[in-house]
Design an enzyme around this catalytic site. Structure first.
Site, PDB file in Angstrom:
ATOM      1  N   THR A 147     -57.922 -87.976  -5.840  1.00 47.29           N
ATOM      2  CA  THR A 147     -56.256 -87.420  -4.737  1.00 47.29           C
ATOM      3  C   THR A 147     -55.063 -87.905  -5.916  1.00 47.29           C
ATOM      4  O   THR A 147     -54.058 -87.415  -4.830  1.00 47.29           O
ATOM      5  CB  THR A 147     -56.086 -89.260  -4.317  1.00 47.29           C
ATOM      6  OG1 THR A 147     -55.844 -90.199  -4.599  1.00 47.29           O
ATOM      7  CG2 THR A 147     -57.018 -89.126  -3.069  1.00 47.29           C
TER       8      THR A 147
ATOM      9  N   CYS B  71     -53.473-102.451  -3.163  1.00 49.63           N
ATOM     10  CA  CYS B  71     -53.582-101.428  -1.727  1.00 49.63           C
ATOM     11  C   CYS B  71     -54.312-101.815  -1.146  1.00 49.63           C
ATOM     12  O   CYS B  71     -55.776-101.749  -0.441  1.00 49.63           O
ATOM     13  CB  CYS B  71     -53.286 -99.927  -3.169  1.00 49.63           C
ATOM     14  SG  CYS B  71     -53.705 -98.708  -1.756  1.00 49.63           S
TER      15      CYS B  71
ATOM     16  N   ARG C 281     -48.481 -89.687  -9.036  1.00 44.18           N
ATOM     17  CA  ARG C 281     -47.640 -89.869  -8.231  1.00 44.18           C
ATOM     18  C   ARG C 281     -47.934 -91.427  -7.550  1.00 44.18           C
ATOM     19  O   ARG C 281     -49.469 -91.893  -7.107  1.00 44.18           O
ATOM     20  CB  ARG C 281     -47.154 -88.781  -7.054  1.00 44.18           C
ATOM     21  CG  ARG C 281     -48.303 -88.427  -6.579  1.00 44.18           C
ATOM     22  CD  ARG C 281     -48.097 -87.886  -5.156  1.00 44.18           C
ATOM     23  NE  ARG C 281     -49.424 -87.451  -4.713  1.00 44.18           N
ATOM     24  CZ  ARG C 281     -49.941 -88.493  -3.534  1.00 44.18           C
ATOM     25  NH1 ARG C 281     -49.320 -89.184  -3.267  1.00 44.18           N
ATOM     26  NH2 ARG C 281     -50.486 -87.935  -2.007  1.00 44.18           N
TER      27      ARG C 281
ATOM     28  N   CYS D  65     -47.840 -94.236  -4.912  1.00 39.33           N
ATOM     29  CA  CYS D  65     -48.620 -94.392  -3.687  1.00 39.33           C
ATOM     30  C   CYS D  65     -47.773 -94.553  -2.190  1.00 39.33           C
ATOM     31  O   CYS D  65     -47.205 -95.474  -2.574  1.00 39.33           O
ATOM     32  CB  CYS D  65     -49.772 -95.469  -3.501  1.00 39.33           C
ATOM     33  SG  CYS D  65     -50.658 -95.771  -1.454  1.00 39.33           S
TER      34      CYS D  65
ATOM     35  N   CYS E 120     -49.257 -98.114  -0.395  1.00 35.76           N
ATOM     36  CA  CYS E 120     -49.105 -99.902  -1.295  1.00 35.76           C
ATOM     37  C   CYS E 120     -47.597 -99.541  -1.869  1.00 35.76           C
ATOM     38  O   CYS E 120     -47.889-101.032  -1.991  1.00 35.76           O
ATOM     39  CB  CYS E 120     -50.165-100.144  -2.206  1.00 35.76           C
ATOM     40  SG  CYS E 120     -50.406 -98.857  -3.222  1.00 35.76           S
TER      41      CYS E 120
ATOM     42  N   TRP F 195     -31.860-131.852 -27.112  1.00 32.35           N
ATOM     43  CA  TRP F 195     -32.097-131.301 -25.839  1.00 32.35           C
ATOM     44  C   TRP F 195     -31.647-130.089 -25.592  1.00 32.35           C
ATOM     45  O   TRP F 195     -32.199-129.640 -24.747  1.00 32.35           O
ATOM     46  CB  TRP F 195     -31.817-132.813 -25.037  1.00 32.35           C
ATOM     47  CG  TRP F 195     -32.250-133.206 -23.697  1.00 32.35           C
ATOM     48  CD1 TRP F 195     -32.734-132.955 -23.087  1.00 32.35           C
ATOM     49  CD2 TRP F 195     -30.586-131.855 -22.922  1.00 32.35           C
ATOM     50  NE1 TRP F 195     -32.101-132.824 -21.921  1.00 32.35           N
ATOM     51  CE2 TRP F 195     -31.019-132.282 -21.462  1.00 32.35           C
ATOM     52  CE3 TRP F 195     -29.886-131.617 -23.545  1.00 32.35           C
ATOM     53  CZ2 TRP F 195     -30.255-132.109 -20.332  1.00 32.35           C
ATOM     54  CZ3 TRP F 195     -28.215-131.360 -22.485  1.00 32.35           C
ATOM     55  CH2 TRP F 195     -28.941-131.300 -20.772  1.00 32.35           C
TER      56      TRP F 195
ATOM     57  N   TYR G  14     -32.563-127.174 -23.655  1.00 35.23           N
ATOM     58  CA  TYR G  14     -32.340-126.960 -22.198  1.00 35.23           C
ATOM     59  C   TYR G  14     -32.105-125.435 -22.137  1.00 35.23           C
ATOM     60  O   TYR G  14     -32.566-124.532 -21.002  1.00 35.23           O
ATOM     61  CB  TYR G  14     -31.226-127.385 -21.709  1.00 35.23           C
ATOM     62  CG  TYR G  14     -31.149-127.931 -20.296  1.00 35.23           C
ATOM     63  CD1 TYR G  14     -31.366-128.217 -19.566  1.00 35.23           C
ATOM     64  CD2 TYR G  14     -29.674-126.815 -19.831  1.00 35.23           C
ATOM     65  CE1 TYR G  14     -30.959-128.329 -17.828  1.00 35.23           C
ATOM     66  CE2 TYR G  14     -29.411-126.963 -18.540  1.00 35.23           C
ATOM     67  CZ  TYR G  14     -30.004-127.393 -17.513  1.00 35.23           C
ATOM     68  OH  TYR G  14     -29.606-127.205 -16.363  1.00 35.23           O
TER      69      TYR G  14
ATOM     70  N   ASP H 239     -35.991-136.370 -21.781  1.00 35.39           N
ATOM     71  CA  ASP H 239     -34.706-135.784 -20.650  1.00 35.39           C
ATOM     72  C   ASP H 239     -34.780-137.320 -20.080  1.00 35.39           C
ATOM     73  O   ASP H 239     -35.752-137.478 -20.161  1.00 35.39           O
ATOM     74  CB  ASP H 239     -35.502-134.894 -19.963  1.00 35.39           C
ATOM     75  CG  ASP H 239     -34.270-134.131 -18.501  1.00 35.39           C
ATOM     76  OD1 ASP H 239     -33.130-134.227 -19.085  1.00 35.39           O
ATOM     77  OD2 ASP H 239     -34.667-134.981 -17.705  1.00 35.39           O
TER      78      ASP H 239
END
Length: 491
Positions: free
Chosen positions: A33, A41, A66, A68, A71, A431, A435, A451
């Site tokens: 296709t 899909c 290309r 779809c 979907c 620490w 973070y 912590d």
């Protein structure tokens, strides 16, 4: 995994079962296709011999396929792989999503990753089947299609919002990628209930739906942001989260409303070309590209975290819209409560931040400040900051390092190098550095064992997981930390 190492059997099973967990991870091209799809899909799965699997949409487009129309592979969440990969390809993909190629070109992208343009093109072509230009072109096409189908923006505005250099380039790319003209895509989408409006030249207001991988624990994500919201910069409650942004083209405002399978995003922009960056930073803030099923499955291998994951599936690690802001939060938050840090940050924003332009202000919500830039805080007197002097000096030193370019704090930096640079700054300990790595750099594998909140949660569980058990949680220990931080919440 390199292009040659895509496991075709695994890919085919995912496609045959329409497994949405793999959407954005790889793409399915159907030779009979000439289209490419996402794994979920709904169309009948073609014969195995007619399928080719690609690690990127750009690689499928390079070979003439290309997208779809059924979907919508362009509407899938981004690949979770770029959340945790710390190599040059992973860092480059995060920067491409933020629009660096459009703003700085491939040379700028390569410089940020520490490679020459030729080396970076080779690395990305080997891993993804396409180079930086092709990957950026695909991102522009995907952004454009969302705007074509979800808004009433004129096509010329869409072209520049998506990052195209000209309307002609926009039209040609849409025809190649989707085998349709922009007007055909808009007509096929049907009536649009949302519009993009605004007086010229700004602000322009755009409403989009951001796709999410399920499960998605939006309520606890909002609770985390609400507890830490900085007055006049952020506003958060159980209904949603809003904040000001500092984007390359000027200030902006975003409001995010999480739902089960999407996040409604409302943007007010100074410059239309900032849309792609605003979308990407919003996705990073809410950790929308994470793979929650894989993360929860990994954490569930630990006896400590298994019951927590069952109780709170889909928990995310909040990221950022500005890495420097997260770093300031980390320095201010040393040895103070969340509420105390929030108060101090509000005072810093009020004194050193920039006022939001009148057209962007939200009088009802009280949003009228943009968080201070590194340059603004680098010029501050540490003695005048609302915190202990030593911490004030640490904050100004951090701002100076970021303002000078010595310490980049974004998703495209080398995490190990940034951590070393942070620890070399006065007043920045492990620490604070960790973070910052977790939230500003998006490192998914940070364990904040020292912590206070983590230690209290483990004590409440009567657990002290040994290193071997924590290793079971790799590379998602940041999510284990979030589970512990949320342990005592009552929802």
């Amino acid at each position: 995994m390199p292009v040659a190492e895509l496991d075709h059997e695994t890919c085919y099973r995912a496609a045959d079962s329409r497994d949405a967990r793999f959407d954005g991870v790889f793409y399915i091209a159907v030779r009979t296709t000439g289209i490419y799809c996402r794994p979920s899909c709904p169309a009948t799965t073609p014969k195995r011999g007619n399928l080719t699997f690609y690690p990127s949409a750009a690689a499928a487009q390079r070979d003439g396929y290309r997208a779809c129309r059924r979907c919508r592979p362009d509407a899938a969440p981004g690949s979770p792989e770029w959340d945790f990969r710390a190599d040059a390809v992973g860092r480059a993909m995060r920067l491409i999503a933020d629009g660096v190629v459009e703003r700085e070109g491939v040379a700028g992208l390569a410089a940020r990753t520490g490679y020459s343009p030729r080396q970076l093109n080779r690395l990305m072509s080997e891993r993804l089947g396409a180079g930086p230009l092709a990957l950026a072109r695909t991102r522009r096409a995907h952004t454009a299609r969302v705007l074509i189908e979800q808004t009433e923006l004129p096509f010329a505005d869409i072209a520049f919002a998506a990052g195209f250099a000209s309307v002609r380039q926009f039209n040609d790319t849409i025809r190649v990628v989707y085998d349709s003209a922009p007007r055909q895509l808009r007509a096929a989408a049907g009536p649009r209930t949302r519009t993009a409006t605004g007086p010229a030249p700004a602000p322009l207001r755009i409403v989009l739906d951001l796709p999410v991988r399920r499960p998605f624990d939006g309520p606890r994500l909002l609770r985390f942001l609400t507890d830490r919201a900085i007055g006049r910069v952020e506003r958060a409650d159980d209904a949603g989260y809003a904040r000001t942004l500092a984007l390359p083209g000027g200030p902006a405002v975003v409001r995010l409303t999480p739902a089960d399978s999407l996040v409604r995003a409302e943007f007010a922009l100074s410059d239309l070309r900032d849309l792609a960056a605003a979308v990407e930073r919003s996705r990073r803030l809410l950790d929308l590209d994470a793979d929650p099923e894989l993360i929860d499955e990994t954490l569930a291998a630990s006896p400590v975290f298994a019951p927590l994951v069952r109780r709170r599936p889909g928990l995310r690690v909040p990221g950022h819209v500005d890495g420097f802001e997260v770093a300031v939060r980390a320095v201010v938050g040393q040895q103070v409560s969340v509420a105390g840090a929030r108060t101090v940050l509000g005072r810093i924003a009020a004194r050193y931040g920039s006022p939001l332009p009148d057209g962007l202000q939200d009088p009802d919500g009280g949003l009228d400040l943009v968080f201070p830039t590194p340059d603004q805080l680098a010029a501050a007197d540490p003695e005048e900051l609302p915190m202990p002097r030593s911490r004030g000096r640490a904050l100004v030193g951090l701002a100076e390092a970021v303002a000078s370019g010595r310490l980049p704090l974004d998703y495209g930096t080398d995490r190990a190098e940034v951590r070393q640079a942070l620890l070399a700054l006065p007043g920045i300990g492990p620490w604070t550095a960790d973070y910052i790595a977790m939230r500003a750099l998006g490192d998914p594998d940070i364990w904040l064992g020292t912590d206070l909140g983590v230690r209290h949660a483990l004590a409440a569980l009567g657990a002290d997981p040994p290193a071997g058990e924590l290793d079971r949680c790799r590379p998602w220990r940041s999510y284990a930390v979030m589970q512990l931080w949320n342990l005592e919440e009552k929802r």
